[in-house]
Write an enzyme that holds these catalytic residues in place. Structure first.
Site, short mmCIF file in Angstrom:
data_model
loop_
_atom_site.label_atom_id
_atom_site.label_comp_id
_atom_site.label_asym_id
_atom_site.label_seq_id
_atom_site.Cartn_x
_atom_site.Cartn_y
_atom_site.Cartn_z
N ASN A 137 0.84 -1.22 -0.09
CA ASN A 137 -0.06 -0.08 0.03
C ASN A 137 0.61 1.36 -0.15
O ASN A 137 0.41 2.27 -0.46
CB ASN A 137 -0.77 0.08 1.18
CG ASN A 137 -2.24 -1.15 1.02
OD1 ASN A 137 -2.60 -1.13 -0.06
ND2 ASN A 137 -2.25 -1.73 2.21
N ASP A 162 -10.29 -6.67 -9.63
CA ASP A 162 -9.37 -5.47 -9.13
C ASP A 162 -7.97 -5.93 -9.91
O ASP A 162 -7.31 -4.71 -9.50
CB ASP A 162 -9.48 -5.26 -7.77
CG ASP A 162 -9.11 -6.13 -6.67
OD1 ASP A 162 -8.42 -7.21 -7.49
OD2 ASP A 162 -9.10 -5.93 -5.78
#
Length: 230
Positions: free
Chosen positions: A124, A205
């Site tokens: 992330n 995704d």
């Protein structure tokens, strides 16, 4: 007659002595008996359970799946079968960054007292383009804290897509290798290596693996994790 009486008296004395001894013995047994009878048999004290603590992001938190389908849960099942006395605690959080992991590590170490810590963070940070020096410092803090708590560490790396630029992606991957060398900890360079080139292994995704890909990730991680359980 005198001899007979004397022998009788001696025999009687011996019988009375024996009766007295037996009475004393039974009295002692009566006194000690209930406590002795109530005493439980000695039981083997089970060895304390050792813990594998996983600090990860959505890739370890089984994003989009049931928790039981993720590679961490599958690893826990394997450990339960093959490594008695071990357990797995999954402290992974979807969306977690290295900063979040560094902020939580002390509490998780204190709460779970792990023998092994698996650190799977950084993806992330990269996807958000966060400064790599900051990410490295956060991972460094987690490794140091884990080792100070007496735990072995498995550092699990990630790779970034090329659209972030060659310098960024190469430095991102090198951070994991450099930290593993610096601290002498085990390294799995790329978590998704077995499935990275298989589009069907990912959800819509194109980031998170599907359920059928999780066993491959488990087996990949196991090669680096299993030696730390010995």
């Amino acid at each position: 007659m005198f001899f007979k009486s004397r022998g009788y008296a001696a025999a009687r004395g011996r019988r009375q002595g024996a009766i007295g001894w037996m009475s004393a013995a039974f009295a002692l047994l009566f006194t000690l008996g209930p406590a002795w009878a109530a005493a439980p048999a000695a039981r083997a004290v089970p060895a304390p359970q050792r813990t594998v603590l996983v600090m990860g992001d959505s890739l370890s938190a089984a994003y989009g799946l049931s928790a039981s389908q993720g590679w961490v849960a599958l690893t826990a099942e394997r450990i339960a079968r093959t490594r008695p006395g071990w357990r797995v605690v999954n402290a992974s959080i979807s969306g977690e960054t290295t900063a979040g992991g560094a902020a939580r590590i002390d509490g998780e170490l204190k709460r779970n007292k792990p023998a092994v810590v698996v650190i799977e963070l950084g993806a992330n940070d990269g996807l958000r383009g966060l400064p790599l020096a900051q990410s490295r410092a956060n991972l460094d803090r987690m490794i140091r804290a884990s080792k100070a708590a007496g735990a072995k560490v498995l550092l699990v790396g990630m790779r970034m897509p090329p659209n972030l630029g060659r310098e960024y992606t190469e430095t991102f991957a090198e951070n994991y290798r450099a930290l593993a060398r610096q601290h002498g900890v085990a390294l799995l360079p790329f978590l998704l290596e077995p499935i990275a080139l298989d589009r069907s292994a990912f959800q819509d995704d194109n980031l998170h693996p599907v359920a059928s890909a999780q066993p491959k990730i488990r087996d990949h991680v196991w090669k680096a994790l299993e030696p730390l359980l010995r």
